[in-house]
Scaffold this motif. Structure first.
Motif, PDB file in Angstrom:
ATOM      1  N   ALA A   1       4.846   1.702 -32.427  1.00  0.00           N
ATOM      2  CA  ALA A   1       5.029   0.515 -33.266  1.00  0.00           C
ATOM      3  C   ALA A   1       4.558   0.792 -34.696  1.00  0.00           C
ATOM      4  O   ALA A   1       5.216   0.388 -35.668  1.00  0.00           O
ATOM      5  N   LYS A   2       3.430   1.460 -34.837  1.00  0.00           N
ATOM      6  CA  LYS A   2       2.929   1.808 -36.170  1.00  0.00           C
ATOM      7  C   LYS A   2       3.929   2.693 -36.904  1.00  0.00           C
ATOM      8  O   LYS A   2       4.217   2.487 -38.092  1.00  0.00           O
ATOM      9  N   TRP A   3       4.479   3.663 -36.205  1.00  0.00           N
ATOM     10  CA  TRP A   3       5.420   4.594 -36.819  1.00  0.00           C
ATOM     11  C   TRP A   3       6.675   3.878 -37.284  1.00  0.00           C
ATOM     12  O   TRP A   3       7.183   4.135 -38.382  1.00  0.00           O
ATOM     13  N   LEU A   4       7.190   2.943 -36.473  1.00  0.00           N
ATOM     14  CA  LEU A   4       8.371   2.179 -36.870  1.00  0.00           C
ATOM     15  C   LEU A   4       8.088   1.339 -38.118  1.00  0.00           C
ATOM     16  O   LEU A   4       8.934   1.232 -39.017  1.00  0.00           O
TER      17      LEU A   4
ATOM     18  N   GLY B   1      10.904  -8.663 -28.052  1.00  0.00           N
ATOM     19  CA  GLY B   1      11.749  -9.189 -29.114  1.00  0.00           C
ATOM     20  C   GLY B   1      11.507  -8.581 -30.475  1.00  0.00           C
ATOM     21  O   GLY B   1      12.033  -9.067 -31.479  1.00  0.00           O
ATOM     22  N   ALA B   2      10.702  -7.496 -30.524  1.00  0.00           N
ATOM     23  CA  ALA B   2      10.378  -6.881 -31.812  1.00  0.00           C
ATOM     24  C   ALA B   2      11.507  -6.014 -32.334  1.00  0.00           C
ATOM     25  O   ALA B   2      11.750  -5.950 -33.542  1.00  0.00           O
ATOM     26  N   ILE B   3      12.215  -5.327 -31.406  1.00  0.00           N
ATOM     27  CA  ILE B   3      13.284  -4.416 -31.804  1.00  0.00           C
ATOM     28  C   ILE B   3      14.448  -4.513 -30.821  1.00  0.00           C
ATOM     29  O   ILE B   3      14.304  -5.066 -29.729  1.00  0.00           O
ATOM     30  N   SER B   4      15.562  -3.962 -31.238  1.00  0.00           N
ATOM     31  CA  SER B   4      16.641  -3.639 -30.299  1.00  0.00           C
ATOM     32  C   SER B   4      16.814  -2.136 -30.359  1.00  0.00           C
ATOM     33  O   SER B   4      16.650  -1.525 -31.420  1.00  0.00           O
TER      34      SER B   4
ATOM     35  N   GLU C   1       4.150  -5.775 -35.840  1.00  0.00           N
ATOM     36  CA  GLU C   1       2.805  -5.601 -36.398  1.00  0.00           C
ATOM     37  C   GLU C   1       1.737  -5.933 -35.368  1.00  0.00           C
ATOM     38  O   GLU C   1       0.689  -5.285 -35.316  1.00  0.00           O
ATOM     39  N   ARG C   2       1.994  -6.930 -34.540  1.00  0.00           N
ATOM     40  CA  ARG C   2       1.024  -7.277 -33.489  1.00  0.00           C
ATOM     41  C   ARG C   2       0.927  -6.175 -32.442  1.00  0.00           C
ATOM     42  O   ARG C   2      -0.134  -5.973 -31.836  1.00  0.00           O
ATOM     43  N   ALA C   3       2.023  -5.460 -32.233  1.00  0.00           N
ATOM     44  CA  ALA C   3       2.025  -4.397 -31.227  1.00  0.00           C
ATOM     45  C   ALA C   3       1.399  -3.107 -31.736  1.00  0.00           C
ATOM     46  O   ALA C   3       0.987  -2.256 -30.940  1.00  0.00           O
ATOM     47  N   ALA C   4       1.328  -2.947 -33.053  1.00  0.00           N
ATOM     48  CA  ALA C   4       0.814  -1.701 -33.638  1.00  0.00           C
ATOM     49  C   ALA C   4      -0.707  -1.675 -33.615  1.00  0.00           C
ATOM     50  O   ALA C   4      -1.378  -2.716 -33.551  1.00  0.00           O
TER      51      ALA C   4
END
Length: 234
Positions: free
Chosen positions: A151-154, A195-198, A213-216
């Motif tokens: 998540a941080k990398w994305l 629901g953060a990405i597809s 951001e919450r997942a990172a």
């Protein structure tokens, strides 16, 4: 002067005179995904001020595994330490996307830094921020879960690219993150369920940045402060 030039944060912070000097001494350079700028151990010949796209520094191990150590986008410049002394690269520098740079011969950049103290200061501050990011990444890679690092990398890619879609295969993501393809797939599926990405067929689209951001892990905020905000502190 092409408007795209001003998209590089470091060049944008320079006085008009110093910026014009860098532009006069540099040339436009376009790169594609996978373009190798240099291999580990190469002597630095050119420095690139990134206007668009991302260049990754990727460290390789003897067993063939790889991991990205840092990335450079429009906030920075490749191998900033080369403004002081001749240096060799520690990692392979490779295009993580298509993009554009202003390429300058490293000896010419050193001469400009000697003539223009503001240029040296801007690049030195960026180099200090990059060192901070490297130190944070060392702790991150050792202590944080793969899904948090993914998540941080994305988010770091999203900060540096136009639009919300990244074109990256599982295999390429795994090589940059130093993880197995199955680990990357599990992390992507988890973010997709949230629901953060597809994610499909090598295409990652950011749908909900707040959820991402919450997942990172906490390292995203630290890295953003040290790298992306440095030009605004001058």
């Amino acid at each position: 002067m092409p408007s795209a030039v001003l998209r590089n944060h470091l060049l944008d912070r320079l006085s008009p005179e110093d910026r014009a000097a860098v532009l006069s001494a540099s040339t436009p350079f376009e790169f594609e995904l996978g373009h190798v700028f240099s291999e580990a151990g190469d002597t630095v010949v050119h420095v690139h001020f990134v206007l668009s796209g991302i260049i990754s520094a990727v460290a390789g191990m003897q067993d063939g595994r790889t991991v990205e150590t840092f990335m450079v986008g429009r906030e920075g410049v490749t191998t900033p330490g080369a403004i002081n002394v001749p240096v060799r690269t520690y990692s392979r520098l490779v295009g993580q996307s298509t993009g554009e740079t202003r390429r300058i011969e490293v000896g010419r950049l050193r001469a400009l830094c000697d003539e223009r103290p503001e240029l040296r200061s801007v690049i030195a501050l960026y180099a200090a921020g990059l060192q901070g990011e490297l130190e944070q990444s060392g702790a991150c890679n050792a202590l944080h879960r793969a899904d948090q690092r993914f998540a941080k990398w994305l988010l770091r890619c999203h900060d540096r690219l136009d639009g919300d879609t990244l074109h990256l295969t599982q295999e390429y993501l795994a090589s940059l993150l130093g993880s197995q393809r199955t680990t990357v797939n599990e992390a992507a599926q988890g973010l997709q369920k949230a629901g953060a990405i597809s994610y499909s067929r090598g295409r990652v689209t950011i749908l909900d940045r707040s959820a991402l951001e919450r997942a990172a892990c906490e390292c995203y905020t630290a890295g953003r402060r040290d790298i992306l905000d440095i030009p605004r502190q001058l």
